[in-house]
Design a protein around this motif. Sequence first.
Motif, PDB file in Angstrom:
ATOM      1  N   GLU A 213       0.825  -1.199   0.000  1.00 33.76           N
ATOM      2  CA  GLU A 213       0.000   0.000   0.000  1.00 33.76           C
ATOM      3  C   GLU A 213       0.864   1.255   0.000  1.00 33.76           C
ATOM      4  N   MET A 214       1.954   1.236   0.760  1.00 29.26           N
ATOM      5  CA  MET A 214       2.833   2.401   0.791  1.00 29.26           C
ATOM      6  C   MET A 214       3.476   2.643  -0.562  1.00 29.26           C
ATOM      7  N   MET A 215       3.876   1.576  -1.255  1.00 29.73           N
ATOM      8  CA  MET A 215       4.433   1.726  -2.595  1.00 29.73           C
ATOM      9  C   MET A 215       3.422   2.348  -3.547  1.00 29.73           C
ATOM     10  N   ARG A 216       2.177   1.902  -3.432  1.00 33.76           N
ATOM     11  CA  ARG A 216       1.127   2.454  -4.290  1.00 33.76           C
ATOM     12  C   ARG A 216       0.932   3.942  -4.026  1.00 33.76           C
ATOM     13  N   TRP A 217       0.990   4.323  -2.755  1.00 38.74           N
ATOM     14  CA  TRP A 217       0.836   5.741  -2.411  1.00 38.74           C
ATOM     15  C   TRP A 217       1.970   6.588  -2.973  1.00 38.74           C
ATOM     16  N   LEU A 218       3.196   6.068  -2.928  1.00 36.53           N
ATOM     17  CA  LEU A 218       4.326   6.846  -3.443  1.00 36.53           C
ATOM     18  C   LEU A 218       4.121   7.187  -4.915  1.00 36.53           C
ATOM     19  N   VAL A 219       3.598   6.211  -5.670  1.00 34.11           N
ATOM     20  CA  VAL A 219       3.353   6.439  -7.097  1.00 34.11           C
ATOM     21  C   VAL A 219       2.137   7.337  -7.299  1.00 34.11           C
ATOM     22  N   GLU A 220       1.067   7.025  -6.591  1.00 31.04           N
ATOM     23  CA  GLU A 220      -0.192   7.752  -6.776  1.00 31.04           C
ATOM     24  C   GLU A 220      -0.070   9.225  -6.429  1.00 31.04           C
ATOM     25  N   TYR A 221       0.657   9.538  -5.348  1.00 25.88           N
ATOM     26  CA  TYR A 221       0.764  10.923  -4.895  1.00 25.88           C
ATOM     27  C   TYR A 221       2.085  11.581  -5.283  1.00 25.88           C
ATOM     28  N   ASP A 222       2.913  10.854  -6.047  1.00 28.60           N
ATOM     29  CA  ASP A 222       4.198  11.380  -6.515  1.00 28.60           C
ATOM     30  C   ASP A 222       5.033  11.913  -5.355  1.00 28.60           C
ATOM     31  N   ILE A 223       5.243  11.057  -4.354  1.00 26.79           N
ATOM     32  CA  ILE A 223       6.038  11.417  -3.188  1.00 26.79           C
ATOM     33  C   ILE A 223       7.156  10.390  -3.010  1.00 26.79           C
ATOM     34  N   SER A 224       8.155  10.720  -2.216  1.00 24.35           N
ATOM     35  CA  SER A 224       9.289   9.818  -2.042  1.00 24.35           C
ATOM     36  C   SER A 224       9.407   9.280  -0.623  1.00 24.35           C
ATOM     37  N   GLY A 225       8.394   9.534   0.198  1.00 21.52           N
ATOM     38  CA  GLY A 225       8.399   9.032   1.568  1.00 21.52           C
ATOM     39  C   GLY A 225       7.162   9.496   2.296  1.00 21.52           C
ATOM     40  N   LEU A 226       6.873   8.853   3.417  1.00 23.92           N
ATOM     41  CA  LEU A 226       5.702   9.248   4.190  1.00 23.92           C
ATOM     42  C   LEU A 226       5.934   8.965   5.671  1.00 23.92           C
ATOM     43  N   PRO A 227       5.320   9.787   6.520  1.00 24.02           N
ATOM     44  CA  PRO A 227       5.468   9.589   7.960  1.00 24.02           C
ATOM     45  C   PRO A 227       4.593   8.456   8.457  1.00 24.02           C
ATOM     46  N   VAL A 228       5.016   7.853   9.550  1.00 20.16           N
ATOM     47  CA  VAL A 228       4.238   6.818  10.220  1.00 20.16           C
ATOM     48  C   VAL A 228       3.761   7.411  11.544  1.00 20.16           C
TER      49      VAL A 228
ATOM     50  N   GLY B 158       7.848   7.567  13.031  1.00 19.40           N
ATOM     51  CA  GLY B 158       8.993   7.361  12.158  1.00 19.40           C
ATOM     52  C   GLY B 158       8.661   7.779  10.744  1.00 19.40           C
ATOM     53  N   VAL B 159       9.551   7.459   9.824  1.00 11.87           N
ATOM     54  CA  VAL B 159       9.373   7.812   8.415  1.00 11.87           C
ATOM     55  C   VAL B 159       9.772   6.617   7.560  1.00 11.87           C
ATOM     56  N   VAL B 160       8.980   6.327   6.528  1.00 19.30           N
ATOM     57  CA  VAL B 160       9.320   5.295   5.546  1.00 19.30           C
ATOM     58  C   VAL B 160       9.598   5.986   4.219  1.00 19.30           C
ATOM     59  N   SER B 161      10.771   5.734   3.654  1.00 19.75           N
ATOM     60  CA  SER B 161      11.152   6.347   2.385  1.00 19.75           C
ATOM     61  C   SER B 161      11.099   5.329   1.260  1.00 19.75           C
ATOM     62  N   ALA B 162      11.194   5.820   0.036  1.00 20.86           N
ATOM     63  CA  ALA B 162      11.236   4.925  -1.122  1.00 20.86           C
ATOM     64  C   ALA B 162      12.446   4.004  -1.035  1.00 20.86           C
ATOM     65  N   THR B 163      13.520   4.494  -0.477  1.00 22.12           N
ATOM     66  CA  THR B 163      14.726   3.681  -0.304  1.00 22.12           C
ATOM     67  C   THR B 163      14.468   2.524   0.653  1.00 22.12           C
ATOM     68  N   ASP B 164      13.688   2.776   1.711  1.00 21.41           N
ATOM     69  CA  ASP B 164      13.348   1.712   2.660  1.00 21.41           C
ATOM     70  C   ASP B 164      12.521   0.622   1.989  1.00 21.41           C
ATOM     71  N   LEU B 165      11.682   1.018   1.049  1.00 21.96           N
ATOM     72  CA  LEU B 165      10.762   0.068   0.421  1.00 21.96           C
ATOM     73  C   LEU B 165      11.389  -0.732  -0.716  1.00 21.96           C
ATOM     74  N   GLU B 166      12.417  -0.196  -1.333  1.00 22.23           N
ATOM     75  CA  GLU B 166      12.987  -0.839  -2.514  1.00 22.23           C
ATOM     76  C   GLU B 166      13.397  -2.299  -2.280  1.00 22.23           C
TER      77      GLU B 166
ATOM     78  N   VAL C 161      18.657  13.209   5.031  1.00 21.36           N
ATOM     79  CA  VAL C 161      17.281  12.869   4.656  1.00 21.36           C
ATOM     80  C   VAL C 161      16.732  13.897   3.676  1.00 21.36           C
ATOM     81  N   GLU C 162      15.686  13.510   2.963  1.00 18.91           N
ATOM     82  CA  GLU C 162      15.083  14.369   1.949  1.00 18.91           C
ATOM     83  C   GLU C 162      13.824  15.072   2.436  1.00 18.91           C
TER      84      GLU C 162
END
Length: 205
Positions: free
Chosen positions: A25-40, A49-57, A100-101
């Motif tokens: 779901e987080m991967m889908r959000w990154l694409v859908e909202y054109d973002i590179s990370g999201l807070p938890v 905490g924060v999950v980034s695209a790098t964490d998900l790869e 961090v970005e």
Amino acid sequence: MKRRLVGSVMTGDVVRAHRGTSAEEMMRWLVEYDISGLPVVDGDDKVLGVVSATDLEPVRRRIASNAAPDAGVLMSAPARTVRADDSVVRAARLMSASGVERLPVVDEEARLVGMVTRRDVLQIFARPDSAIRDEVMDEIVVRALWLSPQSVEVSVHDGLVTIAGNLESSGQVAVAIRMVRQVDGVTAVVSRLTCRREAPYQRPV
């Protein structure tokens, strides 16, 4: 002179995850909202905490087998955060020091109120030279130091400010240089200021 604050550049409508949010779901959000990370956040919207695209790869291949970890496992914690009334300069320095970005923006109760990214910050430091010069002249030379605009020469090139003139005291020169360095977008200051006497700065009454 007012420093630009985080609240003036942050994004207030933030996509957020909870501990149990799936990697898929987080991967889908990154694409859908054109973002590179999201807070938890927790149930009170406090940042965990924060999950980034790098964490998900690294977990992309594990999603198909339903073995991918959730946000609570993937997030970097504790999160580095800023307040809306912090300066943009502080946010930039924290991003640089932490590598961090993006930074969650929280209120006094550590609840999420926004996100500020490196891109948001860079917009401030990419100010036109003309805007920087106008602020130096209006806010510092005239309003803060009570000097005539004709008594000081200010030029700006790619954020480098050159300031020249003959001021009343060495203390006034020091104050002028310090204030110019604090202007958003200034990368360096070249001082060609001289003074008529060695003395501390005294603000005119």
